[in-house]
Scaffold this motif. Sequence first.
Motif, PDB file in Angstrom:
ATOM      1  N   VAL A 211       0.885  -1.435   0.121  1.00 25.51           N
ATOM      2  CA  VAL A 211      -0.068  -0.042   0.021  1.00 25.51           C
ATOM      3  C   VAL A 211       0.778   1.379   0.199  1.00 25.51           C
ATOM      4  O   VAL A 211       0.663   2.272  -0.622  1.00 25.51           O
ATOM      5  CB  VAL A 211      -0.918   0.174   1.204  1.00 25.51           C
ATOM      6  CG1 VAL A 211      -1.551   1.314   1.295  1.00 25.51           C
ATOM      7  CG2 VAL A 211      -1.998  -1.164   1.006  1.00 25.51           C
ATOM      8  N   GLN A 324      -9.921  -2.686  -3.691  1.00 23.37           N
ATOM      9  CA  GLN A 324      -9.774  -4.125  -3.104  1.00 23.37           C
ATOM     10  C   GLN A 324      -8.668  -4.423  -1.896  1.00 23.37           C
ATOM     11  O   GLN A 324      -9.229  -5.349  -1.251  1.00 23.37           O
ATOM     12  CB  GLN A 324      -9.249  -4.879  -4.474  1.00 23.37           C
ATOM     13  CG  GLN A 324     -10.118  -4.511  -5.733  1.00 23.37           C
ATOM     14  CD  GLN A 324     -11.728  -5.225  -5.699  1.00 23.37           C
ATOM     15  OE1 GLN A 324     -11.729  -5.963  -4.706  1.00 23.37           O
ATOM     16  NE2 GLN A 324     -12.533  -4.953  -6.467  1.00 23.37           N
ATOM     17  N   LEU A 325      -7.843  -3.714  -1.760  1.00 20.48           N
ATOM     18  CA  LEU A 325      -6.683  -3.982  -0.896  1.00 20.48           C
ATOM     19  C   LEU A 325      -7.347  -3.941   0.609  1.00 20.48           C
ATOM     20  O   LEU A 325      -7.207  -4.410   1.522  1.00 20.48           O
ATOM     21  CB  LEU A 325      -5.401  -3.196  -1.017  1.00 20.48           C
ATOM     22  CG  LEU A 325      -4.625  -3.620  -2.243  1.00 20.48           C
ATOM     23  CD1 LEU A 325      -3.278  -2.790  -2.270  1.00 20.48           C
ATOM     24  CD2 LEU A 325      -3.997  -4.956  -2.211  1.00 20.48           C
ATOM     25  N   SER A 326      -8.288  -2.740   0.591  1.00 25.42           N
ATOM     26  CA  SER A 326      -8.912  -2.435   1.867  1.00 25.42           C
ATOM     27  C   SER A 326     -10.028  -2.997   2.313  1.00 25.42           C
ATOM     28  O   SER A 326     -10.589  -2.945   3.262  1.00 25.42           O
ATOM     29  CB  SER A 326      -9.147  -0.747   1.954  1.00 25.42           C
ATOM     30  OG  SER A 326      -9.873  -0.408   1.015  1.00 25.42           O
ATOM     31  N   GLU A 389       0.696  -9.162  -3.208  1.00 18.59           N
ATOM     32  CA  GLU A 389      -0.554  -8.492  -3.492  1.00 18.59           C
ATOM     33  C   GLU A 389      -0.495  -8.014  -5.034  1.00 18.59           C
ATOM     34  O   GLU A 389      -1.312  -7.847  -5.862  1.00 18.59           O
ATOM     35  CB  GLU A 389      -1.007  -7.261  -2.819  1.00 18.59           C
ATOM     36  CG  GLU A 389      -1.142  -7.655  -1.209  1.00 18.59           C
ATOM     37  CD  GLU A 389       0.100  -7.522  -0.486  1.00 18.59           C
ATOM     38  OE1 GLU A 389       0.012  -6.843   0.577  1.00 18.59           O
ATOM     39  OE2 GLU A 389       1.264  -7.789  -0.961  1.00 18.59           O
ATOM     40  N   ALA A 394      -6.717  -8.133  -9.412  1.00 16.11           N
ATOM     41  CA  ALA A 394      -7.810  -7.625  -8.366  1.00 16.11           C
ATOM     42  C   ALA A 394      -8.978  -8.078  -9.023  1.00 16.11           C
ATOM     43  O   ALA A 394      -9.304  -8.211 -10.209  1.00 16.11           O
ATOM     44  CB  ALA A 394      -7.892  -6.198  -8.644  1.00 16.11           C
TER      45      ALA A 394
END
Length: 395
Positions: A211, A324-326, A389, A394
């Motif tokens: 991130v 998407q990461l969160s 990641e 995604a």
Amino acid sequence: MLIFNRESNSAILLAGIFALIVGVGVARFVFTSLLPAMLEDSITIAYAGVLASINYVGYLTGSIFSVFIKDIHSKVKYFRFGLFICVISSFILGVTDNSTIWFIARLFAGFGAAMALVVGSAVVMLKLKSVNKTKAMGIHFSGLGFSILITDLVMRGVFYAGGNWQDAWIILAILGALLSCYSAYVLRFDKQPNNEVVKHKFDKSLFSPMVIILILAYFTEGIGMVVQATFLPDIVNSLQGLDGYGGYVWLAVGIAGVPSCIIWMRLAHRFGSINIMIVAMLLQIVGIIIPTLSSNIVMNLISGLLFGATFIGLVSLFMNFGGQLSKKNPVFIMGAITSAYGIGQILGPLYSVALIKQFGNYNEALYLTATIVTMGILLLTYAKINYKEAKDTAQ
């Protein structure tokens, strides 16, 4: 009717697109369309750079603020407030030429734009029902292209009818008010008892190395887009033999931007978000450099097409990947990366104005911008090699 069904994905996406037209088009990018006319009549290039930067200060403030909005009903409230101040601040530019009031109006317009883009996009992502979010958000972010295209066409219509840039600001504010009403109607959630409202806490654990790299890369992209987003029509008009063609190149930016998000997001779904971000940034560098190498109108139209296709696509790619990461709280990382983007947008016009003043043209500003975007590509390449990641697509 389906478009007035607040639970319909079609209505949700249409409302999101309208919100982007108001927040990104009316409150931000139409300034670029109107800049040549305002430069002829009212303001200097240095003041234009200051207005652009203060708009991005407001945008940065809104982006940071969005990170701390805890529950969904508060998100909706601030989203609506953002649309309101986008409309009011744009109307003000059409009815006064007071430089202090303009300064304040552009500051608030930036804050409203962040509410419309960052918070509004998070509301859309959370409200969409059982669809592939990457592809659906590509449709939503096509509103970035529409925001340039529609506001530019409206501006041209006003000029064609004999109006001036002040009239254009007023007409665009009225259009923004109409679109805002629909977005505010659709993008809402049913009221829940206070004890059932999900509140998202500030979660430092989300700031993983991936991130942090995403934040730094998006900072470079903020710089990568802002120089052309602020000055492109004037850049083209300043080239030998192309005076008056800048508006057409800016129109090409909007045309290229409309389908770009859908195309880039589909490519990201297939090949991975980081891979496609790198490709898009490479193409963006080509578009940035073209005006320094050629005064041919076809080449500069290609520059505009590349810029529209890449910077709008990159917003959707970064925002979607960050969301998407969160996981459950997409506004958190969306706000964090957009804050870095906003810092880049503040710095870009300021160093550009300084370099223009020193060298008498845009070349050095464009070279520096291309170099900074290259650093963003190197960051993403490092992430692709080192972090899981970045290797995942995604979904």
